[in-house]
Design a protein around this motif. Structure first.
Motif, PDB file in Angstrom:
ATOM      1  N   GLY A 180     -47.984  14.108  38.867  1.00 45.22           N
ATOM      2  CA  GLY A 180     -47.640  14.427  37.630  1.00 45.22           C
ATOM      3  C   GLY A 180     -46.662  13.854  36.601  1.00 45.22           C
ATOM      4  N   PHE A 181     -46.727  13.927  35.505  1.00 50.51           N
ATOM      5  CA  PHE A 181     -45.893  13.308  34.567  1.00 50.51           C
ATOM      6  C   PHE A 181     -44.484  14.156  34.100  1.00 50.51           C
ATOM      7  N   GLU A 182     -44.297  15.335  34.789  1.00 45.50           N
ATOM      8  CA  GLU A 182     -43.095  15.981  34.508  1.00 45.50           C
ATOM      9  C   GLU A 182     -42.154  15.599  35.522  1.00 45.50           C
ATOM     10  N   CYS A 183     -41.100  15.181  35.030  1.00 48.42           N
ATOM     11  CA  CYS A 183     -40.082  14.736  35.844  1.00 48.42           C
ATOM     12  C   CYS A 183     -38.755  14.589  35.076  1.00 48.42           C
ATOM     13  N   GLU A 184     -37.365  14.500  35.798  1.00 47.76           N
ATOM     14  CA  GLU A 184     -36.332  14.597  35.117  1.00 47.76           C
ATOM     15  C   GLU A 184     -35.854  13.094  34.931  1.00 47.76           C
ATOM     16  N   LEU A 185     -35.653  12.448  33.962  1.00 46.58           N
ATOM     17  CA  LEU A 185     -35.290  11.160  33.578  1.00 46.58           C
ATOM     18  C   LEU A 185     -34.078  11.038  33.812  1.00 46.58           C
ATOM     19  N   PRO A 186     -33.464  10.025  34.194  1.00 46.88           N
ATOM     20  CA  PRO A 186     -31.759   9.282  34.490  1.00 46.88           C
ATOM     21  C   PRO A 186     -31.397   9.601  33.071  1.00 46.88           C
ATOM     22  N   LYS A 187     -30.134   9.723  32.793  1.00 48.18           N
ATOM     23  CA  LYS A 187     -29.312   9.752  31.594  1.00 48.18           C
ATOM     24  C   LYS A 187     -28.894   8.383  31.469  1.00 48.18           C
ATOM     25  N   MET A 188     -28.710   7.945  30.080  1.00 45.32           N
ATOM     26  CA  MET A 188     -28.612   6.556  29.696  1.00 45.32           C
ATOM     27  C   MET A 188     -27.063   6.623  29.108  1.00 45.32           C
ATOM     28  N   ARG A 189     -26.561   5.335  29.012  1.00 45.92           N
ATOM     29  CA  ARG A 189     -25.339   4.866  28.519  1.00 45.92           C
ATOM     30  C   ARG A 189     -25.485   3.799  27.742  1.00 45.92           C
ATOM     31  N   GLN A 190     -24.721   3.807  26.566  1.00 47.84           N
ATOM     32  CA  GLN A 190     -24.833   2.481  25.740  1.00 47.84           C
ATOM     33  C   GLN A 190     -23.896   1.574  26.415  1.00 47.84           C
ATOM     34  N   VAL A 191     -24.243   0.374  26.051  1.00 43.97           N
ATOM     35  CA  VAL A 191     -23.398  -0.965  26.753  1.00 43.97           C
ATOM     36  C   VAL A 191     -23.253  -1.802  25.770  1.00 43.97           C
ATOM     37  N   ARG A 192     -22.242  -2.720  25.630  1.00 46.14           N
ATOM     38  CA  ARG A 192     -22.091  -3.814  24.653  1.00 46.14           C
ATOM     39  C   ARG A 192     -21.925  -4.937  25.239  1.00 46.14           C
ATOM     40  N   GLN A 193     -22.866  -5.986  25.093  1.00 46.26           N
ATOM     41  CA  GLN A 193     -22.893  -7.259  25.790  1.00 46.26           C
ATOM     42  C   GLN A 193     -22.011  -8.093  24.891  1.00 46.26           C
ATOM     43  N   TYR A 194     -21.335  -9.059  25.315  1.00 42.11           N
ATOM     44  CA  TYR A 194     -20.533 -10.158  24.521  1.00 42.11           C
ATOM     45  C   TYR A 194     -21.087 -11.610  24.921  1.00 42.11           C
ATOM     46  N   PHE A 195     -21.203 -12.143  23.625  1.00 37.66           N
ATOM     47  CA  PHE A 195     -21.473 -13.563  23.476  1.00 37.66           C
ATOM     48  C   PHE A 195     -20.676 -14.328  22.609  1.00 37.66           C
ATOM     49  N   GLU A 196     -20.883 -15.762  22.733  1.00 40.85           N
ATOM     50  CA  GLU A 196     -19.790 -16.474  21.837  1.00 40.85           C
ATOM     51  C   GLU A 196     -20.526 -16.083  20.276  1.00 40.85           C
ATOM     52  N   ARG A 197     -19.591 -15.953  19.323  1.00 41.14           N
ATOM     53  CA  ARG A 197     -20.195 -15.633  18.126  1.00 41.14           C
ATOM     54  C   ARG A 197     -19.874 -16.579  16.906  1.00 41.14           C
ATOM     55  N   ASN A 198     -19.807 -18.060  17.077  1.00 39.43           N
ATOM     56  CA  ASN A 198     -19.548 -18.783  15.950  1.00 39.43           C
ATOM     57  C   ASN A 198     -20.666 -18.640  14.842  1.00 39.43           C
ATOM     58  N   LYS A 199     -20.262 -18.401  13.638  1.00 46.26           N
ATOM     59  CA  LYS A 199     -21.359 -17.952  12.630  1.00 46.26           C
ATOM     60  C   LYS A 199     -20.967 -18.761  11.292  1.00 46.26           C
ATOM     61  N   ILE A 200     -21.911 -19.100  10.356  1.00 47.30           N
ATOM     62  CA  ILE A 200     -21.454 -19.262   9.010  1.00 47.30           C
ATOM     63  C   ILE A 200     -21.225 -18.240   8.231  1.00 47.30           C
ATOM     64  N   LYS A 201     -20.254 -18.258   7.437  1.00 51.04           N
ATOM     65  CA  LYS A 201     -19.624 -17.167   6.597  1.00 51.04           C
ATOM     66  C   LYS A 201     -20.509 -17.234   5.347  1.00 51.04           C
ATOM     67  N   ASN A 202     -20.508 -18.500   4.840  1.00 54.21           N
ATOM     68  CA  ASN A 202     -21.146 -18.385   3.495  1.00 54.21           C
ATOM     69  C   ASN A 202     -22.411 -19.699   3.620  1.00 54.21           C
ATOM     70  N   ILE A 203     -23.420 -18.962   3.724  1.00 58.38           N
ATOM     71  CA  ILE A 203     -24.501 -19.891   4.019  1.00 58.38           C
ATOM     72  C   ILE A 203     -25.191 -20.774   2.632  1.00 58.38           C
ATOM     73  N   ASN A 204     -24.666 -20.046   1.598  1.00 61.80           N
ATOM     74  CA  ASN A 204     -24.991 -21.141   0.582  1.00 61.80           C
ATOM     75  C   ASN A 204     -24.037 -22.048   0.238  1.00 61.80           C
ATOM     76  N   ASP A 205     -22.875 -22.009   0.603  1.00 63.65           N
ATOM     77  CA  ASP A 205     -22.015 -22.974   0.606  1.00 63.65           C
ATOM     78  C   ASP A 205     -22.196 -24.151   1.538  1.00 63.65           C
ATOM     79  N   SER A 206     -22.524 -23.589   2.920  1.00 64.03           N
ATOM     80  CA  SER A 206     -22.797 -24.373   4.000  1.00 64.03           C
ATOM     81  C   SER A 206     -23.800 -25.242   3.661  1.00 64.03           C
ATOM     82  N   ALA A 207     -25.044 -24.621   3.247  1.00 66.29           N
ATOM     83  CA  ALA A 207     -26.272 -25.287   3.017  1.00 66.29           C
ATOM     84  C   ALA A 207     -25.927 -26.662   1.955  1.00 66.29           C
TER      85      ALA A 207
END
Length: 429
Positions: free
Chosen positions: A13-40
């Motif tokens: 059946g569909f009755e069952c105990e689901l595992p508990k979950m934990r939040q995870v932070r994944q990290y990637f390179e984060r170069n970004k444009i600060k002012n898009i109008n100026d950069s454009a």
């Protein structure tokens, strides 16, 4: 049949105990444009001899993808062109998207905030095309009639890995030119080559078309792994062929990924055309609807998709790459838009219907009970919002040790159980 409750026998059946979950932070390179109008503005000002734009009518292409910072980029482009005496307008350039009609394509642009009012120029939408030239084997190449009637075309698009094939040129300026600007007829014509040939078809078709039309310049947009604009490239017509592969290489170095190598059940909260051409990005899941080789991703047992984004307007293309979904999602599909999109691309698998459960809870339980695992309490579950936003994800407790051994990920919460509302719909964390 999906307007009624689906009943069938499931072992235990569909009755069952689901595992508990934990939040995870994944990290990637984060170069970004600060002012898009100026950069454009800075990028546009690198265009030499802008006086040549005076008195010209110029069509600016806009596609159906969600692109970070697109509105200010377009606004600055319009202002730049007007400042130098030209008459710009916008042309929806999205192949068959929007149910292959002008009204649908205008609706898609409006959903991104791109309107005549916000842009300060007219939007000319039409499915009419003209044959411009041919491929070496005689296959015709079409372009939007309205854009062709202008004095020039400004190509503007995000450059990124494609969802169906791999090559030196994938999704970007040349694909916008020969597929997006070809409207339904042009897109259908080229897609009949099959995605396994697109690594040569797109650059070849793009090269032929660039020899027949006038493109004062093109604007290539590159995003980082956080779906933020990191680079704006303005490139003249004669340099597009050599520069686009460089932009793609940079985009590939900055895509978000799932860093966990083995997953029993992947829960995807939402898919949509604004997320990826296939709703959920095969560059993340490793599951392309085209079946073309070259994609990598985690080893996944079952994939569950729970909902569609609002911006996809019912186009659930990509749902065929899921194993399990819900009645609510299926009832929200615009089959006209989805089937038109899948038929044009020739990727029929993306529009197939997976196994359908009555609600989110049943979908998750069913995925766990049919995955290749013996003990649900030890299931390796990953829950993501979509395949674009992967910096914050959720994993089941049995994956805690895996996360602790990853260099670019960390656990940021204590274990917490899944939460469902009265209709057994999964609640946000």
């Amino acid at each position: 049949m999906f307007d009624k409750e689906i009943k069938f026998t499931l072992d235990g059946g569909f009755e069952c105990e689901l595992p508990k979950m934990r939040q995870v932070r994944q990290y990637f390179e984060r170069n970004k444009i600060k002012n898009i109008n100026d950069s454009a503005r800075q990028a546009l000002n690198t265009y030499p001899n802008p006086e040549r734009l005076a008195g010209k009518t110029l069509a600016i292409t806009v596609g159906s993808r969600g692109i970070s910072g697109l509105i200010p980029v377009l606004q600055e482009t319009v202002q730049f062109l007007k400042l130098h005496g030209s008459q710009p307008f916008i042309v929806p350039s999205m192949g068959s998207h929007g149910s292959a009609n002008a009204e649908g394509q205008i609706k898609i642009l409006a959903s991104y905030g791109i309107t005549e009012e916000s842009m300060g120029v007219e939007i000319h939408a039409s499915m009419e095309v003209e044959k411009v030239c041919e491929m070496p084997d005689g296959v015709p190449l079409y372009l939007d009639k309205v854009a062709l009637e202008a004095d020039g075309i400004i190509l503007c698009n995000k450059v990124k890995p494609h969802a169906d094939f791999k090559g030196r040129v994938e999704s970007g300026l040349l694909k916008m030119l020969c597929i997006g600007l070809g409207n339904h007829m042009g897109a259908s014509s080229l897609h009949r080559y099959g995605f396994h040939n697109f690594h040569t078809v797109i650059p070849e078709a793009g090269k032929i078309l660039l020899e027949k039309i006038h493109v004062p310049f093109a604007i290539g947009l590159i995003e980082n792994a956080y779906d933020e604009l990191m680079d704006i490239e303005v490139v003249e017509q004669e340099h597009i062929l050599e520069c686009e592969p460089q932009y793609l290489a940079k985009a590939k170095q900055n895509i978000a990924q799932l860093l966990i190598p083995e997953i029993d059940v992947l829960i995807i909260q939402e898919i949509g055309k604004n997320i990826s051409g296939e709703g959920m990005d095969p560059n993340v899941t490793g599951r392309p609807g085209s079946g073309v080789a070259g994609f990598s991703g985690p080893d996944i047992g079952n994939t569950v998709v729970l909902s569609l984004t609002k911006a996809t307007h019912g186009n659930g293309v990509g749902i065929g790459m899921a194993d399990i979904t819900t009645r609510e999602l299926i009832q929200g599909l615009d089959f006209s838009a989805m089937y038109t999109n899948a038929a044009t691309a020739g990727t029929l698998a993306t529009a197939k219907i997976p196994m359908v459960m009555n609600n989110d809870y049943e979908a998750i339980v069913f995925a766990l009970k049919t995955a290749p695992i013996h003990n649900i309490n030890q299931a390796k579950i990953v829950w993501i919002k979509n395949t674009l936003e992967l910096d914050s994800i959720y994993v089941s407790e049995p994956l805690s040790d895996v996360i602790e051994n990853l260099e670019r990920a960390e656990l940021v919460s204590e274990p917490q159980g899944f939460s469902f509302d009265s209709n057994k719909k999964l609640m946000p964390w």
